[in-house]
Design an enzyme around this catalytic site. Structure first.
Site, PDB file in Angstrom:
ATOM      1  N   ARG A   9      41.325 -60.204 -57.713  1.00  0.00           N
ATOM      2  CA  ARG A   9      42.083 -59.145 -56.983  1.00  0.00           C
ATOM      3  C   ARG A   9      40.750 -58.696 -55.805  1.00  0.00           C
ATOM      4  O   ARG A   9      39.909 -58.296 -56.374  1.00  0.00           O
ATOM      5  CB  ARG A   9      42.780 -58.095 -57.728  1.00  0.00           C
ATOM      6  CG  ARG A   9      43.682 -58.795 -58.627  1.00  0.00           C
ATOM      7  CD  ARG A   9      44.474 -57.923 -59.317  1.00  0.00           C
ATOM      8  NE  ARG A   9      45.172 -56.826 -58.450  1.00  0.00           N
ATOM      9  CZ  ARG A   9      46.104 -55.861 -58.603  1.00  0.00           C
ATOM     10  NH1 ARG A   9      45.902 -55.602 -60.091  1.00  0.00           N
ATOM     11  NH2 ARG A   9      46.804 -55.238 -57.997  1.00  0.00           N
TER      12      ARG A   9
ATOM     13  N   SER B 150      48.463 -48.895 -49.025  1.00  0.00           N
ATOM     14  CA  SER B 150      48.143 -48.919 -50.511  1.00  0.00           C
ATOM     15  C   SER B 150      47.857 -47.538 -51.015  1.00  0.00           C
ATOM     16  O   SER B 150      46.756 -46.995 -50.642  1.00  0.00           O
ATOM     17  CB  SER B 150      47.088 -49.941 -50.407  1.00  0.00           C
ATOM     18  OG  SER B 150      46.554 -49.742 -51.773  1.00  0.00           O
TER      19      SER B 150
ATOM     20  N   GLN C  84      46.604 -47.198 -53.916  1.00  0.00           N
ATOM     21  CA  GLN C  84      45.336 -47.036 -54.849  1.00  0.00           C
ATOM     22  C   GLN C  84      44.208 -46.981 -53.778  1.00  0.00           C
ATOM     23  O   GLN C  84      43.312 -46.208 -53.920  1.00  0.00           O
ATOM     24  CB  GLN C  84      45.078 -48.481 -55.333  1.00  0.00           C
ATOM     25  CG  GLN C  84      46.166 -48.634 -56.313  1.00  0.00           C
ATOM     26  CD  GLN C  84      46.002 -50.175 -56.899  1.00  0.00           C
ATOM     27  OE1 GLN C  84      45.300 -50.979 -56.772  1.00  0.00           O
ATOM     28  NE2 GLN C  84      46.690 -50.491 -58.065  1.00  0.00           N
TER      29      GLN C  84
ATOM     30  N   ASP D 230      56.299 -52.566 -56.770  1.00  0.00           N
ATOM     31  CA  ASP D 230      56.181 -53.256 -58.234  1.00  0.00           C
ATOM     32  C   ASP D 230      57.634 -53.665 -59.003  1.00  0.00           C
ATOM     33  O   ASP D 230      57.655 -54.500 -59.857  1.00  0.00           O
ATOM     34  CB  ASP D 230      55.625 -52.324 -59.271  1.00  0.00           C
ATOM     35  CG  ASP D 230      54.149 -52.015 -58.824  1.00  0.00           C
ATOM     36  OD1 ASP D 230      53.612 -52.748 -58.133  1.00  0.00           O
ATOM     37  OD2 ASP D 230      53.715 -50.800 -59.104  1.00  0.00           O
TER      38      ASP D 230
ATOM     39  N   LYS E 265      48.677 -59.034 -56.257  1.00  0.00           N
ATOM     40  CA  LYS E 265      48.921 -58.038 -57.541  1.00  0.00           C
ATOM     41  C   LYS E 265      48.187 -59.009 -58.658  1.00  0.00           C
ATOM     42  O   LYS E 265      47.498 -59.724 -58.588  1.00  0.00           O
ATOM     43  CB  LYS E 265      50.514 -58.014 -57.723  1.00  0.00           C
ATOM     44  CG  LYS E 265      51.096 -57.133 -56.608  1.00  0.00           C
ATOM     45  CD  LYS E 265      50.647 -55.824 -56.399  1.00  0.00           C
ATOM     46  CE  LYS E 265      51.025 -54.937 -55.578  1.00  0.00           C
ATOM     47  NZ  LYS E 265      50.506 -53.674 -55.401  1.00  0.00           N
TER      48      LYS E 265
HETATM   49  C1  S3P Z   1      49.654 -48.198 -57.724  1.00  0.00           C
HETATM   50  C2  S3P Z   1      49.791 -48.572 -56.499  1.00  0.00           C
HETATM   51  C3  S3P Z   1      50.631 -49.885 -55.988  1.00  0.00           C
HETATM   52  C4  S3P Z   1      50.984 -50.429 -57.252  1.00  0.00           C
HETATM   53  C5  S3P Z   1      50.331 -50.411 -58.600  1.00  0.00           C
HETATM   54  C6  S3P Z   1      49.992 -49.006 -58.738  1.00  0.00           C
HETATM   55  C7  S3P Z   1      49.151 -46.762 -57.918  1.00  0.00           C
HETATM   56  O1  S3P Z   1      49.180 -50.927 -55.458  1.00  0.00           O
HETATM   57  O2  S3P Z   1      51.418 -51.961 -56.760  1.00  0.00           O
HETATM   58  O3  S3P Z   1      50.995 -51.053 -59.390  1.00  0.00           O
HETATM   59  O4  S3P Z   1      48.876 -46.455 -59.178  1.00  0.00           O
HETATM   60  O5  S3P Z   1      48.545 -46.316 -56.919  1.00  0.00           O
HETATM   61  P1  S3P Z   1      48.744 -50.747 -54.241  1.00  0.00           P
HETATM   62  O6  S3P Z   1      48.221 -49.679 -53.788  1.00  0.00           O
HETATM   63  O7  S3P Z   1      47.756 -51.983 -54.139  1.00  0.00           O
HETATM   64  O8  S3P Z   1      49.954 -51.056 -53.088  1.00  0.00           O
END
Ligand code: S3P
Length: 429
Positions: free
Chosen positions: A121, A167, A169, A313, A340
């Site tokens: 990833r 994103s 994250q 998700d 993912k």
């Molecule tokens: C998440 C953000 C999403 C999601 C992941 C959990 C989080 O990812 O798909 O399962 O807790 O911030 P991305 O930030 O890559 O979109």
């Protein structure tokens, strides 16, 4: 393992496991806050255990009691180097990216490793902003794949960052570094994403502003330990919503599910497809509700644009719903699915085709034509919990043949009691 096929009806009430995104953040913010944080309903799963173990290795005391977890926060910049300077994040992408944001501002050098799925990833999306702030975060090859080396810098500089991708994250990694950085950091999102980090910073007594797509935070800030109740995970609820809609004569009640509007795209989609769902006992302040779902005839729709981050998700299980819906379902603007736990566009398309569905993958999504009767199949979760659960729900719809799932243990990532809950619904518990 052999999956249960041809389910008659599903009935009963399920209390879902705690929200995974919120559970990671509760541990993370609890660890860098001053004082104790009490977490009720923390998700007990492999992914969250990785975050918990990582902070224990970084010197944080975390006590597990029967009904809660207590994090004895060390305060900002007080983490200790892990024993061998290495943290194993397993399958947990959220944990790796968010903890890298925390560590970017600590005077430590830590290496973060992951399993074979996480090692594929891309981490360049967090390296770029964190390095612009002055940290040295490096991975392998062009996309900075794990192992990730984080050389923190206690005097980071604030940035203004226009995110190239939506994103939560990445946003959260920057916010966690910015909390510990002198000056004002601004993040501009292309499309709003889940806002759990922002909400939780406020809950811990921090100061953060959101204005449309722009989030502003001024550091350094001292967070204070607090009490958090983790709601049921709507991303786990999605599998029972689909099962309840698709298995004839079913009625399922899902208790205390998180309904933060940045996460409820699945509910909008179900309503648009003609599904029968009802929200009960809504607690607007805690953003929780019980969701009642009943078997329904569905119709195909288009899913795109700003809706995508609100259900990213859930798209694998939505794709399964689409195989049983009348007409065409088009999913677009979802290229993020390719990075993912697996390439969820290709893997979902292959999985659904293996059971007889009509699916065409596209670079940024897929087209599905329905309804199609499903037949037996052999699937492999390939280290992706959501693929494993899609296969298990699909098996309930199989009218001919047997269904098998290899590597079903991937489901432990987010929903260890999944098969137990399925059995209860079949026994009308
Ligand atoms: C998440 C953000 C999403 C999601 C992941 C959990 C989080 O990812 O798909 O399962 O807790 O911030 P991305 O930030 O890559 O979109």
């Amino acid at each position: 393992m052999q999956l249960i096929t041809k389910s008659q009806t599903l009935q009963g009430t399920i209390t879902l496991p705690g929200d995974k995104s919120i559970s990671h953040r509760a541990l993370i913010l609890g660890a860098i806050a001053q004082g104790d944080t009490e977490i009720l309903g923390l998700l007990d799963s492999e992914d969250v255990a990785r975050t918990q173990t990582a902070f224990c290795q970084l010197g944080v005391t975390i006590i597990e009691e029967s009904d809660k977890v207590i994090v004895q926060g060390r305060g900002s910049k007080q983490l200790k180097a892990a024993l061998n300077h290495q943290l194993d994040m397993g399958n947990a992408g959220t944990a790796m990216r968010l903890i890298a944001g925390v560590l970017a501002a600590q005077p430590l050098t830590v290496s973060m490793v992951g399993d074979s799925s996480l090692s594929r990833r891309p981490m360049d999306r967090i390296c770029l902003p964190l390095n612009r702030m002055g940290a040295q975060v490096t991975g392998q090859k062009d996309k900075a794949y794990p192992p990730l080396r984080v050389k923190g810098q206690p005097n980071l500089r604030p940035i203004t960052y226009e995110m190239p991708i939506a994103s939560a994250q990445v946003k959260s990694a920057i916010l966690l570094a910015a909390l510990q950085t002198k000056g004002e950091t601004t993040i501009i999102e292309p499309v709003p994403t889940r806002n759990h980090t922002e909400q939780m910073i406020t809950l811990f007594g921090g100061d953060i502003k959101t204005d449309g797509h722009t989030i502003t935070i001024r550091g350094p800030q001292t967070l204070r330990g607090t009490q958090i109740r983790v709601p049921g995970d709507i991303s786990s609820a999605a599998f029972w919503l689909a099962a309840g809609l698709l298995v004839p004569d079913s009625e399922i009640c899902l208790k205390q599910v998180g309904i933060n509007p940045t996460r409820t795209g699945i509910l909008d989609v179900i309503r648009q497809m003609g599904g029968d769902i009802e929200l009960k006992n809504q607690d607007k302040q805690q953003e929780m509700a019980d969701i009642l779902v009943r078997s329904s005839s569905l119709k195909g729709i288009t899913i795109q644009g700003s809706l995508i981050p609100r259900l990213i998700d859930e798209l694998p299980i939505i794709a399964l719903m689409a195989t049983q819906a009348e007409g065409q379902t088009l999913i677009k603007d979802a290229q993020e699915l390719r990075v993912k736990e697996t390439d969820r566009i290709q893997v979902v398309a292959d999985l659904l085709k293996a059971m007889g569905a009509q699916v065409t993958p596209r670079p940024d999504g897929m087209i599905i034509h329905g309804p199609t009767p499903l037949h037996g199949f052999k699937a492999d979760a390939k280290g992706d919990h959501r693929i494993g659960m899609v296969a298990a729900i699909a098996a309930l719809l199989v009218t001919k043949g047997t269904a098998f799932l290899e590597n079903a243990q991937a489901i432990q990532t987010s929903y260890p009691q999944f098969f137990h809950d399925l059995e209860r619904l079949q026994q009308h518990g």
